[in-house]
Each structure stands twice: as C-alpha cells, then as structure tokens.
Scaffold this active site. Structure first.
Site: not given
Ligand SMILES: *[C@@H]1O[C@H](CO)[C@@H](O)[C@H](O)[C@H]1NC(C)=O
Ligand SMILES: *[C@@H]1O[C@H](CO)[C@@H](O)[C@H](O)[C@H]1NC(C)=O
Ligand SMILES: *[C@@H]1O[C@H](CO)[C@@H](O)[C@H](O)[C@H]1NC(C)=O
Length: 360
Positions: A337, A42, A334
């Site tokens: 991340h 990610s 978040d």
C-alpha cells in the site's frame, strides 16, 4: 492597556476574525458534490474490515494511521489519509469518509456519504475466499441499506437527489491479480491466458457499475490497475530479484488491462443514460514515481516503510516492525500500500481531472 495586553488583545481579535472568516467561508462554500460514496478494496477501505468479519486483513494497529490527527490506526492501510478522504476534503464535503459498518454513524455522516470498500476484496468473488473480505459484488447490498437509511433521514426525493449528484469512486482489481490469478492456480486452469481473466474481471466490473447505476449512482470514477510488478511484495516474490527490479510481465499485464478498461468505460457510459464515467489513471503516476523518485521527495520506492518493507502488510506490519524515520520519503507504506505522500500526489492529479470532467 499595557503593551503586552494590547498585543494579546490584538491577537485575540485577529484570530477570532480569522476563525469566523474561515467558518463563514466553509459555510458558504458549497461542496462540489453533496456526498461521496466509495466501493472497492484496501486502497479505498476506510475501516469496514474492523467490524465483525472473519478477516485477518485489518489495519487496526500501530504503525497504521500514525500520521492521522489522532495518530491512531483505524483501518486505513496507510500512515494517513486515503484518496477518498483527500477528495472529500478538497470538495468541501468532510475531512474523513467513515466506513458504512461503523456502528454509530451519525445522520450527518450518512447524508454526506460513506465507504463500502473492504480490504482484500476484488471483482472476482473467489478473491475474497482467501481473505474473507466483502467482495465488490456484495457491496451494493450495503449501498441499498445505506439508501434506506438516507431516505429515512432526508426523505425519498432528497435522498435520490443526493445519490444522483454524489461522487462515486471505485477502486479494485489488484487483489484479483496478486492474491488470486498470480498466486492460486485454480483461476489459471480456467483462464490459461491472462487476457481471458481480464475479460472476466471487466465483465464483472460492467455488471457492478450497472447495478450502482440502477440504484442511482451517476458520477462514477473508476481506477485502473497500478504497475503491479512494482509493488514491493511482488518484487520480493520473484526468485533472486536482489536488485529489486519491477516485474515487467506483471506491469505489462496491468497496462493491457488498463487499455481494455479505458475502451470499455465509454461504452458503459453510452449504455447508461445520464451517467458520467471517468477513468482514473493510477499506473502512470506510480510508474513515474518509481522512475523519478527525487521529483516527489522520495528516497525509497522499492520497499515499504513498515518493517523490512519486503513482505509486511496487515497483521505482519505491527508494533514490532520498526518504521522508516520519514514516512513521506517512501512511496509505499507497507509492502503493498502507498504512503499518504503518494496518495496526496495522486489525489492532486485526480482532482484536476475530476473538476474538468464534472464541468464538461
Ligand atoms: C474550513 O475548511 C478548512 C479546509 O477544509 C479546514 O481546515 C478548517 O478547519 C475548516 N474550518 C471550519 C471552521 O470548519
Ligand atoms: C462510536 O463508537 C466508537 C467505537 O465503538 C467510539 O469510539 C466512539 O466514541 C463512538 N462515537 C460516538 C459519536 O458515539
Ligand atoms: C520528510 O521528507 C519529505 C519529503 O522528502 C520532506 O519534505 C520533509 O522535509 C522531511 N521531513 C523531515 C522531518 O526530515
């Protein structure tokens, strides 16, 4: 001509000249790399998980993407651009790196490179069992079908020339630790010491790089681990960590892994003629941001901007989670991340290293 008209006319001339000058610059400024190719998780997935996969690891809803030009969530796990986009723009390749699974990729998008990364994946295939992401080991399959399509557009010879000269970026490993080793007991039964698991992961990485090399990749940047103990979600997981200290043990694990990786990469390069492999240090910049937030304009480094910032990621970070007012003041967007502001700092550091590396 009235004065107003003259001014408007002058403005028109000036902006037109300025615009054409810009266009000319772009047209004549040769990209540093003909294409960019991305593999991993990610941290670099620009949206592959949006497409039919059984995963819940998606960033397809508000507030993800809120600072992108169209303010729309498109699969990037941040408020704005990721490092692949930042580098592609710096090297005059393009502004955004599209995900390979996007159904209607144009020929131009193919020719200048795509992203094969999948959020929730790792070097260890068993990491993807819980997330249903595309494991790193499966990503060369997509790369192969990409190569076929590229060949059909520009011909075999030109296709290999593009791939040989492309900038290849690999970023993975965090999920193997966070979602797998630290969380699920099975791998720990097999590898009672984390050093054994590191060696297993690095062996997978070695094989993976070899596979990309055999398909034509030559200029390869490989990211190390961040200070995993400083990820907000890890601070939250620690019992009674009310002051939200970074977990020293997990940071130390990341340091040890990164040292091993830095020792391994020159060996991989030596055994693959013509390859150039660069270690990307993610740990030091993020650690420095935690220690000296004001240097970077950060007011918060211990929780994410989205929701409470302690736990939310993916589907838990949504339209019902209030976001922080200024996204650039948060290191993390978040609970796992980084924010675009963080990625921009790291992108600038990487850019300096990449230019020196490619010129050497
Ligand atoms: C030229 O490149 C700059 C920076 O990458 C970009 O902002 C601008 O829109 C480009 N101009 C044109 C005409 O493509
Ligand atoms: C590609 O598909 C997406 C979603 O299916 C759509 O939003 C977009 O407009 C399409 N782009 C082109 C160039 O057809
Ligand atoms: C948001 O924070 C950044 C970084 O500290 C700062 O440069 C910027 O001026 C802030 N923006 C607003 C609207 O306060």
């Amino acid at each position: 001509m009235s004065t107003a008209k003259t001014i408007t006319f002058t403005l028109f001339i000036t902006t037109t000249l300025f615009a054409s000058c810009n266009a000319a610059t772009n047209a004549t400024t040769k990209p540093l790399f003909p294409a960019i190719l991305i593999f991993g998780d990610s941290t670099v997935d620009t949206g592959n998980n949006n497409y039919p996969l059984n995963t819940i690891f998606r960033a397809t809803h508000f507030p993800y993407g809120i600072d992108l030009p169209d303010h729309k969530a498109n699969g990037r796990f941040s408020n704005g651009k990721l490092i692949p986009d930042i580098l592609a723009a710096k090297y005059n390749i393009k502004q955004f790196v599209p995900p390979f699974l996007k159904p209607n990729l144009t020929d131009q998008e193919i020719v200048t490179g795509v992203c094969f990364a999948s959020a929730g994946s790792g070097y260890d295939d068993s990491t993807s069992l819980s997330t249903q992401a595309i494991p790193v080991s499966e990503q060369p399959k997509m790369f192969k079908s990409y190569i076929s399509r590229l060949k059909s557009i520009v011909g075999d010879k030109k296709a290999m020339e593009i791939i040989n000269n492309a900038l290849v970026v690999i970023s993975a490993g965090t999920n193997d630790m966070v979602l797998n080793f630290y969380t699920i007991p099975t791998r720990r039964l097999e590898y009672p010491l984390i050093s054994g698991y590191h060696d297993f992961i690095l062996k997978r990485l070695d094989g993976f790089v070899g596979e990309l090399y055999s398909l034509g990749a030559r200029n390869i940047v490989i990211a190390g681990l961040p200070p995993i103990g400083c990820l907000p979600v890890q601070m939250t997981a620690k019992f009674r960590n009310i002051f939200r200290f970074c977990l020293e043990k997990e940071n130390k694990d990341s340091v040890v892994y990164n040292q091993k990786l830095q020792k391994l990469l020159p060996q991989i390069q030596a055994s693959h003629t013509g390859s150039k492999i660069l270690y990307a240090d993610i740990y030091s910049p993020i650690y420095d941001m935690m220690q000296n937030p004001s240097k970077y304009g950060f007011t918060e480094t211990k929780r994410g901007c989205c929701g409470t910032g302690f736990l939310e990621t993916s589907f838990m970070c949504n339209v019902f989670s209030p976001s922080c007012p200024n996204h650039s003041e948060f290191l993390f967007f978040d609970s796992i991340h980084p924010s675009e502001a963080t990625y921009k700092y790291i992108g600038d550091l990487l850019d300096t290293q990449i230019r020196a590396w490619i010129a050497a």
